[in-house]
Design a protein around this motif. Sequence first.
Motif, PDB file in Angstrom:
ATOM      1  N   ILE A 167      -6.466   4.571   5.634  1.00 31.87           N
ATOM      2  CA  ILE A 167      -5.622   5.339   6.558  1.00 31.87           C
ATOM      3  C   ILE A 167      -4.302   5.724   5.880  1.00 31.87           C
ATOM      4  N   VAL A 168      -3.705   4.771   5.155  1.00 33.71           N
ATOM      5  CA  VAL A 168      -2.436   5.056   4.465  1.00 33.71           C
ATOM      6  C   VAL A 168      -2.612   6.241   3.516  1.00 33.71           C
ATOM      7  N   VAL A 169      -3.678   6.198   2.708  1.00 31.75           N
ATOM      8  CA  VAL A 169      -3.887   7.269   1.725  1.00 31.75           C
ATOM      9  C   VAL A 169      -4.179   8.597   2.426  1.00 31.75           C
ATOM     10  N   LEU A 170      -5.039   8.564   3.448  1.00 32.51           N
ATOM     11  CA  LEU A 170      -5.405   9.819   4.125  1.00 32.51           C
ATOM     12  C   LEU A 170      -4.224  10.433   4.873  1.00 32.51           C
ATOM     13  N   VAL A 171      -3.566   9.598   5.677  1.00 32.01           N
ATOM     14  CA  VAL A 171      -2.495  10.131   6.539  1.00 32.01           C
ATOM     15  C   VAL A 171      -1.286  10.551   5.694  1.00 32.01           C
ATOM     16  N   LEU A 172      -0.832   9.655   4.805  1.00 32.21           N
ATOM     17  CA  LEU A 172       0.339  10.007   4.006  1.00 32.21           C
ATOM     18  C   LEU A 172      -0.001  11.119   3.013  1.00 32.21           C
ATOM     19  N   GLY A 173      -1.235  11.112   2.498  1.00 32.53           N
ATOM     20  CA  GLY A 173      -1.663  12.176   1.586  1.00 32.53           C
ATOM     21  C   GLY A 173      -1.660  13.523   2.294  1.00 32.53           C
ATOM     22  N   PHE A 174      -2.127  13.514   3.523  1.00 33.25           N
ATOM     23  CA  PHE A 174      -2.145  14.734   4.321  1.00 33.25           C
ATOM     24  C   PHE A 174      -0.718  15.234   4.550  1.00 33.25           C
ATOM     25  N   LEU A 175       0.166  14.297   4.889  1.00 29.95           N
ATOM     26  CA  LEU A 175       1.558  14.679   5.135  1.00 29.95           C
ATOM     27  C   LEU A 175       2.214  15.210   3.854  1.00 29.95           C
ATOM     28  N   ALA A 176       1.907  14.560   2.722  1.00 32.09           N
ATOM     29  CA  ALA A 176       2.492  15.010   1.445  1.00 32.09           C
ATOM     30  C   ALA A 176       1.990  16.407   1.075  1.00 32.09           C
ATOM     31  N   SER A 177       0.799  16.760   1.543  1.00 36.35           N
ATOM     32  CA  SER A 177       0.223  18.072   1.205  1.00 36.35           C
ATOM     33  C   SER A 177       0.793  19.197   2.069  1.00 36.35           C
ATOM     34  N   LEU A 178       1.426  18.817   3.166  1.00 35.42           N
ATOM     35  CA  LEU A 178       1.883  19.842   4.110  1.00 35.42           C
ATOM     36  C   LEU A 178       2.877  20.814   3.477  1.00 35.42           C
ATOM     37  N   MET A 204       0.832  -1.211   0.000  1.00 37.66           N
ATOM     38  CA  MET A 204       0.000   0.000   0.000  1.00 37.66           C
ATOM     39  C   MET A 204       0.866   1.260   0.000  1.00 37.66           C
ATOM     40  N   ILE A 205       1.941   1.224   0.776  1.00 40.30           N
ATOM     41  CA  ILE A 205       2.802   2.411   0.850  1.00 40.30           C
ATOM     42  C   ILE A 205       3.505   2.637  -0.488  1.00 40.30           C
ATOM     43  N   VAL A 206       3.922   1.543  -1.140  1.00 46.26           N
ATOM     44  CA  VAL A 206       4.585   1.686  -2.449  1.00 46.26           C
ATOM     45  C   VAL A 206       3.626   2.328  -3.449  1.00 46.26           C
ATOM     46  N   ILE A 207       2.387   1.847  -3.480  1.00 44.15           N
ATOM     47  CA  ILE A 207       1.407   2.435  -4.413  1.00 44.15           C
ATOM     48  C   ILE A 207       1.193   3.905  -4.049  1.00 44.15           C
ATOM     49  N   PHE A 208       1.098   4.169  -2.745  1.00 42.96           N
ATOM     50  CA  PHE A 208       0.852   5.555  -2.363  1.00 42.96           C
ATOM     51  C   PHE A 208       2.004   6.460  -2.779  1.00 42.96           C
ATOM     52  N   LEU A 209       3.239   5.955  -2.633  1.00 44.37           N
ATOM     53  CA  LEU A 209       4.390   6.790  -2.999  1.00 44.37           C
ATOM     54  C   LEU A 209       4.299   7.210  -4.465  1.00 44.37           C
ATOM     55  N   ALA A 210       3.871   6.262  -5.314  1.00 43.13           N
ATOM     56  CA  ALA A 210       3.698   6.603  -6.734  1.00 43.13           C
ATOM     57  C   ALA A 210       2.620   7.680  -6.874  1.00 43.13           C
ATOM     58  N   LEU A 211       1.547   7.510  -6.081  1.00 41.12           N
ATOM     59  CA  LEU A 211       0.445   8.477  -6.129  1.00 41.12           C
ATOM     60  C   LEU A 211       0.853   9.847  -5.616  1.00 41.12           C
ATOM     61  N   SER A 212       1.693   9.833  -4.586  1.00 35.34           N
ATOM     62  CA  SER A 212       1.997  11.083  -3.895  1.00 35.34           C
ATOM     63  C   SER A 212       2.701  12.085  -4.812  1.00 35.34           C
ATOM     64  N   PHE A 213       3.473  11.575  -5.792  1.00 34.39           N
ATOM     65  CA  PHE A 213       4.139  12.500  -6.709  1.00 34.39           C
ATOM     66  C   PHE A 213       3.094  13.319  -7.465  1.00 34.39           C
ATOM     67  N   GLY A 214       2.044  12.607  -7.927  1.00 34.15           N
ATOM     68  CA  GLY A 214       0.971  13.292  -8.640  1.00 34.15           C
ATOM     69  C   GLY A 214       0.241  14.267  -7.741  1.00 34.15           C
ATOM     70  N   LEU A 215      -0.005  13.822  -6.518  1.00 33.85           N
ATOM     71  CA  LEU A 215      -0.756  14.662  -5.576  1.00 33.85           C
ATOM     72  C   LEU A 215       0.014  15.942  -5.256  1.00 33.85           C
ATOM     73  N   VAL A 216       1.290  15.780  -4.919  1.00 29.44           N
ATOM     74  CA  VAL A 216       2.103  16.955  -4.568  1.00 29.44           C
ATOM     75  C   VAL A 216       2.226  17.876  -5.780  1.00 29.44           C
ATOM     76  N   ASN A 217       2.422  17.281  -6.951  1.00 27.79           N
ATOM     77  CA  ASN A 217       2.537  18.094  -8.164  1.00 27.79           C
ATOM     78  C   ASN A 217       1.258  18.895  -8.406  1.00 27.79           C
ATOM     79  N   THR A 218       0.113  18.238  -8.226  1.00 24.65           N
ATOM     80  CA  THR A 218      -1.172  18.921  -8.414  1.00 24.65           C
ATOM     81  C   THR A 218      -1.301  20.100  -7.456  1.00 24.65           C
ATOM     82  N   LEU A 219      -0.940  19.861  -6.206  1.00 28.86           N
ATOM     83  CA  LEU A 219      -1.083  20.933  -5.210  1.00 28.86           C
ATOM     84  C   LEU A 219      -0.085  22.066  -5.463  1.00 28.86           C
ATOM     85  N   VAL A 220       1.143  21.691  -5.836  1.00 23.46           N
ATOM     86  CA  VAL A 220       2.141  22.732  -6.122  1.00 23.46           C
ATOM     87  C   VAL A 220       1.656  23.597  -7.283  1.00 23.46           C
ATOM     88  N   MET A 221       1.129  22.955  -8.320  1.00 27.63           N
ATOM     89  CA  MET A 221       0.619  23.707  -9.468  1.00 27.63           C
ATOM     90  C   MET A 221      -0.554  24.593  -9.051  1.00 27.63           C
TER      91      MET A 221
END
Lengths: 409, 230
Positions: free
Chosen positions: A380-391, A275-292
């Motif tokens: 929980i993995v997606v919410l918590v790590l997603g939240f942290l990636a958005s910080l 789950m964490i590996v999949i999330f890490l792949a996702l997090s790049f997209g998420l952070v990029n979206t938020l940065v943009m």
Amino acid sequence: MRFFAIISMLAWRNLWRNHRRTIVMLSAITIGVWAMIFMTALMRGMVNDMVRDGIRALPGHVQVHHPQYRDDPSVLNLIPTADSELTKVFSQAGLDGWASRVKVPGIISSERESRGVTLIGVDPALEKSLDALGSNIAAGRNLEGVDDGGVVIGRRLADKLDTELGKRIVLMSQDPDNEIADRGYRIVGLYEANLERYEESFVFAGKSTLQKMLGIEDQVSEVAVMAGDYRDLEGLTERVALLAGGDVEVLPWQQLNRYLGSMLKVMDGFVLVWMIVIFLALSFGLVNTLVMAVFERVREIGLMLALGMRPASILGQILVESSLLLIIGLVLGNALAWASVVPLQDGIDISAVAKGMEMFGASSILYPELELKDIVTANIVVLVLGFLASLSPAWRASRYEPIEAITKV
Amino acid sequence: MTAVRCIDLCKTYRQGDQDIKALDHVNLDIESGGFVCLSAPSGGGKTTLLNAIGGLDSPDSGEVWIAGRRIDNLSKGELAQLRLTQIGFVFQAYNLIPVLSARENVEFVMQVQGVPAAERQDKSRAILKEVGLQGLEDRRPADMSGGQQQRVAVARAIVSRPELVLADEPTANLDSKTSDELMALFVELNEHHNTTFVIATHDQRVMSYARRLIRMLDGRIIDDIDQQAA
């Protein structure tokens, strides 16, 4: 609270400001969550199936043996208490299911071939409560009582022995005086198991029939007990130890089959890593979206700060925006995973790779299993790590100097 | 009563190898209810002075006082609170939040202030009517002309009755007719509500509306004209 209302409204509207980007990101989160849950359901189904098959082959969640039985599973290491006494105690204990058995190594011979097997003397009435191996009769009949004069063997073993239903075979083992004990029996039934090696390994006879052949009268090798949940056996093990009395070894299946026991623990760890590996792949997209999203709105953020909005509210706005994205993605991903697993409840036929699967104990039909703890973990993995990636992007947005942000080109 | 007081304000920017004096020992008093224009060529220091008065930029030295309170030494949070409650801003461009309607933009400051929803709605409708935008309350900025957008910005700046409105080149992107209408609105609000206006501009038409004209050059005040007397 008043800040939450306004930052929620701004976050929601900003989320849909760039529809295409939001939909692409939502699709990525949805597919990521689906992959987490669906693939975990497949793996969980495979491992649970292996565990259940293993328990059926043993069978039993908790077993009672002579303390030396596991080192030398012969007639020399039988449970000291008489079977009739054990029957009296265990039948009154209100257990989900239990059975006592004679279980010794032996040899089965047809007129053409001989093979080493495990001879199991059973009481068919008691075995029904355990859904044990050997109950899935493919041809002929099951054993009808402890004195049944026939034997039930696996279909695969019959092929190996080049024999068939109705023919006679000879069972051979060692008696308590280290003499050869043997006798001829007729094959009355052929059973099927998920794994071929089980069909080749176990030969079933009536418990009394085998006791007579081995000359062990009223003694058995093991008592097997089943409970509702095969994962939580601590209480049951203690209870069975009390029922069985002294000078016996009472062990749960995880200790009797350490490979299977460790498989469940490894699976839990593997699921989290997956789950964490999949999330890490996702997090790049998420952070990029938020940065943009932040970069596009620098002047707006500066304006809000200039008008008196606090940096904490800007931080909150970006985090709420990210949380909304994650929550919508989670809802869609969960729904998609559920919709994918439910139609597959009858199993997925993977017989094309059955040989490979059997090597590590899995059957050729895969039954996906959705477990609440896996769904909760994925969310929980997606919410918590997603939240942290958005910080990080949210923090940067809140640190802008208003006048520099407003005049940013 | 003095609405704005600047004492010996200095601010220097570094641009490449050069130090640019944006504010060079500026001293200024603006009375409450004043209608003042700051005029300077580009880089003359008018925007820097306006930002210092609004607590958006901190001077290198000197003091800024708003309504009798020194603000150049306040924390970011205190400055945010000051801007929220005492000062209205109208910027040259990017004045509005694009995802909010005209009414919601006007309500934004009140919402951050914590004004109840019903009161916010009443006030925003009334002020939009006052600035001539009745019927356009639900339009988003992208669906409004530049003049209409500036009117919304003015409505937002004055809706919570701040003591001071700071406008930085408010007519820079407007045609002459719309500029006149906007300035007429400023004058009306100044006269009716006694709101102090400080407008940075280099537009002669805008300067003609001011009762007091302050000319700046290279960060210094070079002229301070009472246009009423003149």
